[in-house]
Design a protein around this motif. Structure first.
Motif, PDB file in Angstrom:
ATOM      1  N   PHE A   3       0.825  -1.247  -0.122  1.00  0.00           N
ATOM      2  CA  PHE A   3       0.030  -0.080   0.153  1.00  0.00           C
ATOM      3  C   PHE A   3       0.802   1.179   0.008  1.00  0.00           C
ATOM      4  O   PHE A   3       0.739   2.296  -0.754  1.00  0.00           O
ATOM      5  N   SER A   4       2.111   1.077   0.873  1.00  0.00           N
ATOM      6  CA  SER A   4       2.842   2.493   0.965  1.00  0.00           C
ATOM      7  C   SER A   4       3.508   2.680  -0.360  1.00  0.00           C
ATOM      8  O   SER A   4       3.743   3.997  -0.558  1.00  0.00           O
ATOM      9  N   LYS A   5       3.476   1.876  -1.259  1.00  0.00           N
ATOM     10  CA  LYS A   5       4.314   2.078  -2.408  1.00  0.00           C
ATOM     11  C   LYS A   5       3.135   2.666  -3.545  1.00  0.00           C
ATOM     12  O   LYS A   5       3.692   3.380  -4.595  1.00  0.00           O
ATOM     13  N   HIS A   6       2.125   2.511  -3.279  1.00  0.00           N
ATOM     14  CA  HIS A   6       0.768   3.005  -4.223  1.00  0.00           C
ATOM     15  C   HIS A   6      -0.108   3.990  -3.381  1.00  0.00           C
ATOM     16  O   HIS A   6      -1.309   3.337  -3.382  1.00  0.00           O
ATOM     17  N   PRO A   7       0.215   4.971  -2.844  1.00  0.00           N
ATOM     18  CA  PRO A   7      -0.675   5.633  -1.922  1.00  0.00           C
ATOM     19  C   PRO A   7      -1.845   6.068  -2.699  1.00  0.00           C
ATOM     20  O   PRO A   7      -1.432   6.547  -4.005  1.00  0.00           O
ATOM     21  N   GLN A   8      -2.948   6.331  -2.233  1.00  0.00           N
ATOM     22  CA  GLN A   8      -4.135   6.646  -2.894  1.00  0.00           C
ATOM     23  C   GLN A   8      -4.523   5.825  -4.035  1.00  0.00           C
ATOM     24  O   GLN A   8      -5.476   6.121  -4.815  1.00  0.00           O
ATOM     25  N   GLN A   9      -3.929   4.670  -4.469  1.00  0.00           N
ATOM     26  CA  GLN A   9      -4.249   3.856  -5.454  1.00  0.00           C
ATOM     27  C   GLN A   9      -5.252   2.686  -4.956  1.00  0.00           C
ATOM     28  O   GLN A   9      -4.863   2.094  -3.808  1.00  0.00           O
ATOM     29  N   VAL A  10      -6.258   2.475  -5.571  1.00  0.00           N
ATOM     30  CA  VAL A  10      -7.313   1.270  -5.207  1.00  0.00           C
ATOM     31  C   VAL A  10      -6.899  -0.097  -5.740  1.00  0.00           C
ATOM     32  O   VAL A  10      -6.475  -0.053  -7.006  1.00  0.00           O
ATOM     33  N   PHE A  11      -6.743  -0.994  -4.822  1.00  0.00           N
ATOM     34  CA  PHE A  11      -6.499  -2.169  -5.262  1.00  0.00           C
ATOM     35  C   PHE A  11      -7.780  -3.158  -4.818  1.00  0.00           C
ATOM     36  O   PHE A  11      -8.277  -3.049  -3.662  1.00  0.00           O
TER      37      PHE A  11
END
Length: 231
Positions: free
Chosen positions: A165-173
């Motif tokens: 998550f921390s590598k892709h902040p604000q990105q929805v998975f």
């Protein structure tokens, strides 16, 4: 930076050029994957989450501009756009699409690798700056996590989830994407497993924070889609 953990997706329909690029990236320790048509790119990115794309403009079945625009609806993965025409390159830059870099064929594979390293270094620096601002520190080499100096004890699965998550902040998975990343041995798990990890992460982050209101929804649920880190 450890490039062995970085995956470069090369979207290129000229086999010889794609192969040469792979060889140069491999010499620097990168993992690579080649796709030679435009229809496979989006699904592959969603499934495997590469660290950067080399995206050719002219591709069979779907062009690079359409692919780029769809990518930006769900991902901020760095993209280097490639074209064989100078006038096309000028038009791309004029469109201000927001790609991280542009290259024109014929190009030097060595120069492309250098450019990619610079982009990844910049992205990493920006991520660390954001991490410092949030007070969240993740050390993947030691598998430790702290929030505002307070250590947080996580299970291996929880740690991999938070680091991702921390590598892709604000990105929805989606739950499926998260399960694919956390359990790379292809074990069978259910959506409830991810939900349980998210619940535990939220609780532990709240306990470690001096201001519980700021972390009450640090991992947000996006109805019908999945989760994102919203710290």
């Amino acid at each position: 930076m450890n490039y062995q953990e970085k995956t470069i997706l090369i979207v290129e329909d000229e086999p010889s050029l794609a192969t040469v690029l792979c060889e140069y990236f491999a010499q620097s320790g990168f993992q690579t994957h080649i796709i030679d048509n435009g229809l496979e790119v989006i699904d592959w990115v969603k499934r495997y989450q590469p660290d950067l794309l080399i995206l050719d403009l002219m591709l069979p079945q779907r062009n690079g501009l359409d692919i780029y625009r769809e990518l930006r609806t769900f991902s901020q993965v760095p993209v280097v756009m490639a074209t064989a025409r100078i006038d096309e390159l000028d038009r791309l830059i004029g469109l201000e699409l927001g790609a991280d870099d542009y290259i024109c064929k014929p190009y030097s594979p060595r120069e492309v690798v250098v450019r990619v390293k610079n982009i990844l270094r910049r992205v990493s620096d920006e991520g660390r700056a954001q991490e410092n601002q949030l007070g969240l520190h993740i050390d993947e080499s030691k598998m430790t996590v702290s929030l505002n100096g307070q250590n947080i004890i996580l299970t291996p699965a929880e740690f991999r989830l938070l680091a991702f998550f921390s590598k892709h902040p604000q990105q929805v998975f989606s739950r499926e994407q998260l399960m694919t990343h956390i359990y790379q041995d292809s074990r069978i798990v259910t959506d409830r497993t991810i939900d349980s990890h998210i619940k535990n992460l939220r609780r532990k982050l709240q306990q470690a924070s001096q201001d519980t209101s700021s972390t009450s929804e640090c991992i947000k649920s996006i109805y019908g889609v999945g989760y994102k880190l919203a710290l």
